[in-house]
Scaffold this active site. Sequence first.
Site, PDB file in Angstrom:
ATOM      1  CG  ASP A  81      -1.951   0.991   1.317  1.00  0.00           C
ATOM      2  OD1 ASP A  81      -2.426   1.391   0.242  1.00  0.00           O
ATOM      3  OD2 ASP A  81      -2.334   1.389   2.442  1.00  0.00           O
ATOM      4  CG  HIS A  82      -0.454   4.886   0.098  1.00  0.00           C
ATOM      5  ND1 HIS A  82      -0.825   5.890  -0.753  1.00  0.00           N
ATOM      6  CD2 HIS A  82      -1.588   4.482   0.726  1.00  0.00           C
ATOM      7  CE1 HIS A  82      -2.130   6.104  -0.648  1.00  0.00           C
ATOM      8  NE2 HIS A  82      -2.623   5.242   0.237  1.00  0.00           N
ATOM      9  CG  ASP A 103       0.986   7.763  -3.308  1.00  0.00           C
ATOM     10  OD1 ASP A 103       0.905   8.624  -4.205  1.00  0.00           O
ATOM     11  OD2 ASP A 103       0.517   7.922  -2.168  1.00  0.00           O
ATOM     12  CG  HIS A 207      -6.487   4.761  -1.410  1.00  0.00           C
ATOM     13  ND1 HIS A 207      -5.292   4.410  -0.834  1.00  0.00           N
ATOM     14  CD2 HIS A 207      -6.485   4.188  -2.639  1.00  0.00           C
ATOM     15  CE1 HIS A 207      -4.595   3.661  -1.670  1.00  0.00           C
ATOM     16  NE2 HIS A 207      -5.300   3.517  -2.780  1.00  0.00           N
ATOM     17  CB  SER A 210     -11.915   3.826   7.972  1.00  0.00           C
ATOM     18  OG  SER A 210     -11.158   2.665   7.808  1.00  0.00           O
ATOM     19  CG  ASN A 229      -7.225   0.755  -0.224  1.00  0.00           C
ATOM     20  OD1 ASN A 229      -7.565  -0.191  -0.911  1.00  0.00           O
ATOM     21  ND2 ASN A 229      -6.123   1.442  -0.442  1.00  0.00           N
ATOM     22  CG  ASP A 231      -4.860   1.243   8.224  1.00  0.00           C
ATOM     23  OD1 ASP A 231      -4.958   0.428   9.163  1.00  0.00           O
ATOM     24  OD2 ASP A 231      -3.824   1.910   8.030  1.00  0.00           O
ATOM     25  CB  THR A 232      -8.996   4.527  10.098  1.00  0.00           C
ATOM     26  OG1 THR A 232      -7.901   5.197   9.458  1.00  0.00           O
ATOM     27  CG2 THR A 232      -9.367   5.272  11.352  1.00  0.00           C
TER      28      THR A 232
HETATM   29  P1  13P Z   1      -8.516   4.442   6.051  1.00  0.00           P
HETATM   30  O1  13P Z   1      -7.466   4.362   7.104  1.00  0.00           O
HETATM   31  O2  13P Z   1      -9.229   5.730   6.040  1.00  0.00           O
HETATM   32  O3  13P Z   1      -9.438   3.268   6.119  1.00  0.00           O
HETATM   33  O4  13P Z   1      -7.773   4.361   4.635  1.00  0.00           O
HETATM   34  C1  13P Z   1      -7.049   3.220   4.318  1.00  0.00           C
HETATM   35  C2  13P Z   1      -6.358   3.362   3.019  1.00  0.00           C
HETATM   36  O5  13P Z   1      -6.846   4.003   2.106  1.00  0.00           O
HETATM   37  C3  13P Z   1      -5.060   2.698   2.852  1.00  0.00           C
HETATM   38  O6  13P Z   1      -4.466   3.021   1.657  1.00  0.00           O
END
Ligand code: 13P
Length: 285
Positions: A81-82, A103, A207, A210, A229, A231-232
């Site tokens: 990721d990134h 990225d 992206h 969350s 995507n 993560d948070t």
């Molecule tokens: P969030 O943390 O807002 O879910 O985004 C995750 C993300 O886009 C990882 O590339």
Amino acid sequence: MLVSGKEILLHADQNKYAVGAFNINNMEIIQAIVGAADELRSPVILQASQGAIKYAGIEYITALGKLVADKYDIPVALHLDHGTDFEEIMKCIRYGFSSVMIDASKYPLEENIERTKEIVKIAHSVGVSVEAELGKIGGTEDQIVVSEAEATFTDPKEAKIFVEETGIDSLAIAVGTAHGVYKGEPKLDFDRIEEINKIIDIPLVLHGSSGVPNDSLRKAVERGICKINIDTDIRATFATAVGDFIRANPEEIDPRKILTPARDAMKEIVKKKIEVFGSVNQAWK
Ligand code: 13P
């Protein structure tokens, strides 16, 4: 089954659903994500940021990723990721990631194209898929910080040029989401997603998903998003579960007991996301 990012996203594109790409940092998070995907028979993308790789070590991340991909009878992609650093991206390819993101979105269009092209040439020569970003997605994702003022939406005409010139397999677009925790409710530009989807023929990536309401996520998938995507939401679920457990059991010192409720809670949140993304029972392996 470890599959390429391209294979997993083309299936999503053809069958009109989105694959969840969930960020991984340790064993419990990986177990929660793959456990959820397996239970729902959904393809899944495990994605590690450069920060996650620094934290866990690339040997651990790739060994765990490949282990679960072999163990479970669902399509699993292991994705960077990134990726902002050439050496870091090469390292992931060498260690067996099936997909990488370059990225270079902070650079002007021409330089973004050049940097992305370089990665595509190398990655494709060994069967690894490439995601790239055009426009600037706001918020904070590990080491990448984009302020509200810097964030810019993806221009559809530029997107067409970018995809044609670079030969990437999927495109991350900036359409109103931001990485991290939202202050208010995010407003997505659904028409822009649709417009970009009409003029380019590779899967689109959302992206910063969350905290985006489920209805908006469903609508984004309808308009052409194939990878979402998250993560948070997983981080917050983890932190809340660990905090609650420790407050309720201040004498407990066994990491297994402390982490089990967190792993269970993360699995539940991932299952809910998979249901919203429409990928239940889409595993074809
Ligand atoms: P969030 O943390 O807002 O879910 O985004 C995750 C993300 O886009 C990882 O590339």
